[in-house]
Design a protein around this motif. Structure first.
Motif, PDB file in Angstrom:
ATOM      1  N   SER A 156       0.819  -1.217   0.000  1.00 42.68           N
ATOM      2  CA  SER A 156       0.000   0.000   0.000  1.00 42.68           C
ATOM      3  C   SER A 156       0.854   1.271   0.000  1.00 42.68           C
ATOM      4  CB  SER A 156      -0.935   0.007   1.203  1.00 42.68           C
ATOM      5  OG  SER A 156      -0.186   0.020   2.407  1.00 42.68           O
ATOM      6  N   ASP A 157       2.111   1.179   0.443  1.00 41.58           N
ATOM      7  CA  ASP A 157       2.974   2.355   0.535  1.00 41.58           C
ATOM      8  C   ASP A 157       4.114   2.385  -0.471  1.00 41.58           C
ATOM      9  OD1 ASP A 157       4.286   0.187   1.743  1.00 41.58           O
ATOM     10  OD2 ASP A 157       5.392   1.474   3.107  1.00 41.58           O
ATOM     11  N   LEU A 158       4.394   1.271  -1.134  1.00 41.26           N
ATOM     12  CA  LEU A 158       5.570   1.181  -1.987  1.00 41.26           C
ATOM     13  C   LEU A 158       5.383   0.092  -3.039  1.00 41.26           C
ATOM     14  CD1 LEU A 158       8.611   2.048  -2.304  1.00 41.26           C
ATOM     15  CD2 LEU A 158       9.158   0.174  -0.748  1.00 41.26           C
TER      16      LEU A 158
ATOM     17  N   PHE B  85      -1.284   1.817  -8.503  1.00 42.23           N
ATOM     18  CA  PHE B  85      -1.083   3.084  -7.814  1.00 42.23           C
ATOM     19  C   PHE B  85      -0.321   2.810  -6.527  1.00 42.23           C
ATOM     20  CE2 PHE B  85      -2.110   5.950  -4.383  1.00 42.23           C
ATOM     21  CZ  PHE B  85      -1.700   7.143  -4.933  1.00 42.23           C
ATOM     22  N   ALA B  86       0.710   3.599  -6.283  1.00 45.82           N
ATOM     23  CA  ALA B  86       1.446   3.555  -5.024  1.00 45.82           C
ATOM     24  C   ALA B  86       1.973   4.953  -4.753  1.00 45.82           C
ATOM     25  CB  ALA B  86       2.609   2.564  -5.102  1.00 45.82           C
ATOM     26  N   PRO B  87       2.016   5.376  -3.477  1.00 48.21           N
ATOM     27  CA  PRO B  87       2.537   6.699  -3.174  1.00 48.21           C
ATOM     28  C   PRO B  87       4.027   6.834  -3.507  1.00 48.21           C
ATOM     29  CG  PRO B  87       1.578   5.677  -1.198  1.00 48.21           C
ATOM     30  CD  PRO B  87       1.481   4.701  -2.308  1.00 48.21           C
ATOM     31  N   HIS B  88       4.742   5.703  -3.491  1.00 44.77           N
ATOM     32  CA  HIS B  88       6.180   5.711  -3.785  1.00 44.77           C
ATOM     33  C   HIS B  88       6.528   4.484  -4.614  1.00 44.77           C
ATOM     34  CE1 HIS B  88       6.769   8.902  -0.853  1.00 44.77           C
ATOM     35  NE2 HIS B  88       6.027   8.195  -0.023  1.00 44.77           N
TER      36      HIS B  88
END
Length: 93
Positions: free
Chosen positions: A12-14, A24-27
């Motif tokens: 979920s974050d990478l 889709f990923a924030p990073h």
């Protein structure tokens, strides 16, 4: 195509940069290639979790995150994603 987090490096974050445009990923992270300096268990979770594979010394591993005593990444030969003990890593490319 559905992505399987056991085989595709996505959380979920990478996520692996090679998945950009598909998830889709924030990073996103570019993998750092290495060979394991020591045998290591590949776990499903940072806190241990189930052992998904036993990796041998000399086996290839792609590191996407180093955090504390753990590395998260992908075993390209086995097409599995997970966490292993950072001490098992050899030199990073």
């Amino acid at each position: 195509m559905a992505l399987d987090p056991r085989r595709h490096a996505v959380r979920s974050d990478l996520a692996d940069i090679r998945l950009a445009g598909r998830v889709f990923a924030p990073h996103f992270a570019a993998p750092l290639a290495c060979r394991l300096a020591a045998a290591a268990a590949l776990h499903s979770a940072r806190d241990g979790g189930a052992v998904v594979a036993e990796l041998a010394a000399g086996e290839a591993f792609e590191v996407l995150e180093l955090a504390g005593d753990h590395a998260w990444g992908r075993s390209p030969g086995r097409e599995l994603v997970g966490y292993l003990d950072r001490a098992a890593l050899g030199d990073l490319a």
